[in-house]
Motif scaffolding. Structure first.
Motif, PDB file in Angstrom:
ATOM      1  N   LEU A  86      -7.042  -0.538   5.260  1.00  0.00           N
ATOM      2  CA  LEU A  86      -7.468  -0.725   3.872  1.00  0.00           C
ATOM      3  C   LEU A  86      -7.400  -2.180   3.425  1.00  0.00           C
ATOM      4  O   LEU A  86      -7.687  -2.487   2.271  1.00  0.00           O
ATOM      5  CB  LEU A  86      -6.599   0.137   2.938  1.00  0.00           C
ATOM      6  N   SER A  87      -7.013  -3.068   4.361  1.00  0.00           N
ATOM      7  CA  SER A  87      -6.906  -4.502   4.057  1.00  0.00           C
ATOM      8  C   SER A  87      -6.059  -4.754   2.806  1.00  0.00           C
ATOM      9  O   SER A  87      -6.441  -5.498   1.903  1.00  0.00           O
ATOM     10  CB  SER A  87      -8.312  -5.117   3.864  1.00  0.00           C
ATOM     11  N   LEU A  88      -4.886  -4.130   2.779  1.00  0.00           N
ATOM     12  CA  LEU A  88      -4.008  -4.253   1.613  1.00  0.00           C
ATOM     13  C   LEU A  88      -3.264  -5.586   1.596  1.00  0.00           C
ATOM     14  O   LEU A  88      -2.782  -6.019   0.552  1.00  0.00           O
ATOM     15  CB  LEU A  88      -2.988  -3.105   1.588  1.00  0.00           C
ATOM     16  N   GLY A  89      -3.169  -6.230   2.753  1.00  0.00           N
ATOM     17  CA  GLY A  89      -2.441  -7.493   2.838  1.00  0.00           C
ATOM     18  C   GLY A  89      -1.349  -7.415   3.893  1.00  0.00           C
ATOM     19  O   GLY A  89      -1.001  -6.329   4.365  1.00  0.00           O
ATOM     20  N   GLU A  90      -0.822  -8.562   4.246  1.00  0.00           N
ATOM     21  CA  GLU A  90       0.225  -8.631   5.271  1.00  0.00           C
ATOM     22  C   GLU A  90       1.582  -8.909   4.629  1.00  0.00           C
ATOM     23  O   GLU A  90       1.667  -9.493   3.554  1.00  0.00           O
ATOM     24  CB  GLU A  90      -0.097  -9.731   6.292  1.00  0.00           C
ATOM     25  N   ASP A  91       2.638  -8.476   5.320  1.00  0.00           N
ATOM     26  CA  ASP A  91       4.019  -8.744   4.900  1.00  0.00           C
ATOM     27  C   ASP A  91       4.286  -8.288   3.473  1.00  0.00           C
ATOM     28  O   ASP A  91       4.950  -8.986   2.687  1.00  0.00           O
ATOM     29  CB  ASP A  91       4.345 -10.244   5.032  1.00  0.00           C
ATOM     30  N   LEU A  92       3.781  -7.123   3.119  1.00  0.00           N
ATOM     31  CA  LEU A  92       4.023  -6.594   1.778  1.00  0.00           C
ATOM     32  C   LEU A  92       5.396  -5.940   1.719  1.00  0.00           C
ATOM     33  O   LEU A  92       5.812  -5.265   2.664  1.00  0.00           O
ATOM     34  CB  LEU A  92       2.972  -5.537   1.426  1.00  0.00           C
ATOM     35  N   ASN A  93       6.092  -6.142   0.599  1.00  0.00           N
ATOM     36  CA  ASN A  93       7.307  -5.361   0.423  1.00  0.00           C
ATOM     37  C   ASN A  93       6.910  -3.962  -0.032  1.00  0.00           C
ATOM     38  O   ASN A  93       5.732  -3.699  -0.319  1.00  0.00           O
ATOM     39  CB  ASN A  93       8.282  -6.031  -0.569  1.00  0.00           C
ATOM     40  N   ASP A  94       7.861  -3.055  -0.114  1.00  0.00           N
ATOM     41  CA  ASP A  94       7.526  -1.659  -0.410  1.00  0.00           C
ATOM     42  C   ASP A  94       6.860  -1.504  -1.773  1.00  0.00           C
ATOM     43  O   ASP A  94       5.936  -0.696  -1.929  1.00  0.00           O
ATOM     44  CB  ASP A  94       8.793  -0.795  -0.346  1.00  0.00           C
ATOM     45  N   GLU A  95       7.307  -2.257  -2.755  1.00  0.00           N
ATOM     46  CA  GLU A  95       6.734  -2.136  -4.089  1.00  0.00           C
ATOM     47  C   GLU A  95       5.292  -2.622  -4.117  1.00  0.00           C
ATOM     48  O   GLU A  95       4.406  -1.977  -4.706  1.00  0.00           O
ATOM     49  CB  GLU A  95       7.573  -2.927  -5.095  1.00  0.00           C
ATOM     50  N   GLN A  96       5.000  -3.736  -3.469  1.00  0.00           N
ATOM     51  CA  GLN A  96       3.632  -4.245  -3.392  1.00  0.00           C
ATOM     52  C   GLN A  96       2.730  -3.252  -2.660  1.00  0.00           C
ATOM     53  O   GLN A  96       1.593  -3.003  -3.079  1.00  0.00           O
ATOM     54  CB  GLN A  96       3.617  -5.592  -2.661  1.00  0.00           C
ATOM     55  N   TYR A  97       3.255  -2.703  -1.586  1.00  0.00           N
ATOM     56  CA  TYR A  97       2.501  -1.728  -0.801  1.00  0.00           C
ATOM     57  C   TYR A  97       2.156  -0.505  -1.649  1.00  0.00           C
ATOM     58  O   TYR A  97       1.003  -0.061  -1.691  1.00  0.00           O
ATOM     59  CB  TYR A  97       3.322  -1.316   0.419  1.00  0.00           C
ATOM     60  N   ARG A  98       3.136   0.038  -2.363  1.00  0.00           N
ATOM     61  CA  ARG A  98       2.900   1.216  -3.186  1.00  0.00           C
ATOM     62  C   ARG A  98       1.872   0.940  -4.280  1.00  0.00           C
ATOM     63  O   ARG A  98       0.980   1.754  -4.532  1.00  0.00           O
ATOM     64  CB  ARG A  98       4.213   1.710  -3.804  1.00  0.00           C
TER      65      ARG A  98
END
Length: 213
Positions: free
Chosen positions: A171-183
């Motif tokens: 989904l190209s959400l980004g790299e090295d996301l913390n859990d909150e950013q990912y959610r």
């Protein structure tokens, strides 16, 4: 509910999600919760009853939200569909431990626990069915296969919430996301997609060909 009992349930939820129900002992729960075995026995009686209490606690909350949504006369049926999507995406992403447990225990060896989880899902299905059938009666929604529609919603959410690395890449959400950013990023994509999907799927203006049952 007492703070100590709720604390034990929260700890058990973490362990069941991490190690599975069979892989978690009552002693494991007691050690992580910082309580003695007698206290767990006092509150729950057994590990199976503890799991049943956890399922009951979490599912009653979800059922209450769905019931209130159905009774809210200030919302249109489309508003209710949108709220339904928002609720389930946020609920699952913010309660991944419980979602994992429910997924595992729907095929549990214990018939009692398996039947309990299925009964909960069917009870919630009734609330979702009411949202859709009310929209059909108001000539807003076309006739659709409601169980398959619910399966599409839940299956899509589960598919992308079960594997963070896969979701971030595809989904190209980004790299090295913390859990909150990912959610947050995944929730935004899931909500937008599912709302568009249900608009196209349910809108009576799109009625054509076999509609299911």
């Amino acid at each position: 509910m007492s703070d100590k009992r709720e604390h034990i349930l929260n700890v058990a939820e973490e362990l069941f999600a991490e190690k599975g129900f069979d892989g978690t002992s009552v002693r494991d729960i007691a050690q992580r919760a910082g309580v003695n075995l007698a206290m767990i026995s006092y509150y729950f009686g057994s590990k199976e009853k503890l799991l049943e209490s956890l399922i009951e606690l979490r599912s009653n909350y979800a059922y209450g939200i769905l019931d209130e949504l159905n009774k809210d006369q200030t919302l249109t049926q489309w508003d209710k569909v949108d709220r339904l999507i928002d609720f389930y995406v946020d609920r699952i992403l913010n309660n991944m431990a419980f979602h994992t447990i429910m997924w595992q225990e729907s095929t549990a060896r214990s018939e009692e626990i398996k039947n309990r989880t299925i009964a909960i899902k069917l009870r919630n299905m009734e609330q979702i069915t009411k949202i859709i059938t009310d929209g059909q009666q108001k000539k807003l929604f076309r006739q659709v296969d409601i169980p398959m529609t619910v399966g599409t919603i839940m299956g899509t959410i589960s598919y992308y919430t079960q594997n963070k690395t896969y979701s971030c890449v595809t989904l190209s959400l980004g790299e090295d996301l913390n859990d909150e950013q990912y959610r947050q990023r995944l929730a935004t994509r899931l909500k937008a997609h599912l709302k568009r999907l249900l608009r196209a799927h349910l809108d009576i203006k799109n009625e054509s060909g076999p509609a299911g049952h």
